[in-house]
Write a protein that holds these residues in place. Sequence first.
Motif: not given
Length: 259
Positions: A2-10, A32-36, A57-67
């Motif tokens: 299935s291509q349920r996420f084609r054109g979707k940014a996730v 889907g197009e992804l940012l992890l 598919v891209k990645s981003h290092e982040c500490d999500l315990e902070t706003f």
Amino acid sequence: MSQRFRGKAVVVTGAAQGIGAAVAQRIAEEGGELLLGDRSPLVAQVAETLTSGESAVKSHECDLETFDGAQGLIDAAQETFGKIDVLINNVGGTIWTKPYQSYGIEEIQAEINRSLYPTLWTTRAALGTMIAQGGGTIVNVSSIATRSINRVPYAAAKGGVNALTASLALEAAPHGIRVVATAPGGTSAPPRAVPRNTAELSEQDKRWYQQIVDQTTESTYFKRYGTLEEQAAPIVFLASGEASYITGSVLPVGGGDQG
């Protein structure tokens, strides 16, 4: 496939391993197009393995315990895709397993920081974008451990995720935004590349941990842990357009254990 996420940014948080990585793989396979997002550098390796001619598919290092960390992730998604169709909040997990009276004050705070604040912060950071674009979907990953032993602070954090899901769904619906959650049960996965607790477990610690394993297994109808694929599939369904009339719900995925 299935291509349920084609054109979707996730955006998928906690994507360096476990359920988050399994979810990212499914969505990449479905176009889907992804940012992890993750605070572990391993998230870049996951993104590299999922990148193909079909999906960015891209990645981003982040500490999500902070706003600030959460806002940085959402800003990166905006810069990369110009929109956020789906946010999957997957960060969380028990750090310690022991009776509540044995938790130190700092340990209780650490459990809440780990398993509630990343969902609160990232949702808050993304909400304005979704309102401005006229819609979106937020999928939170909770836990059936809201009724379990030896992890009361974690249970309280995930109870907060459930309340966030129900309450925000009411507020967000007029803006075309769905807010849903799954509540995974015990899940079989490879050993964590980045352990939540790096301290060596005492014999007592091991006994307390075994108690939650025994309770989790016994409380399922199937008497076994689920697989990563069995946890990822419901998350991906709720994130997709096929679930367009579902909001405010927390779906238990615990082999019959309702949490």
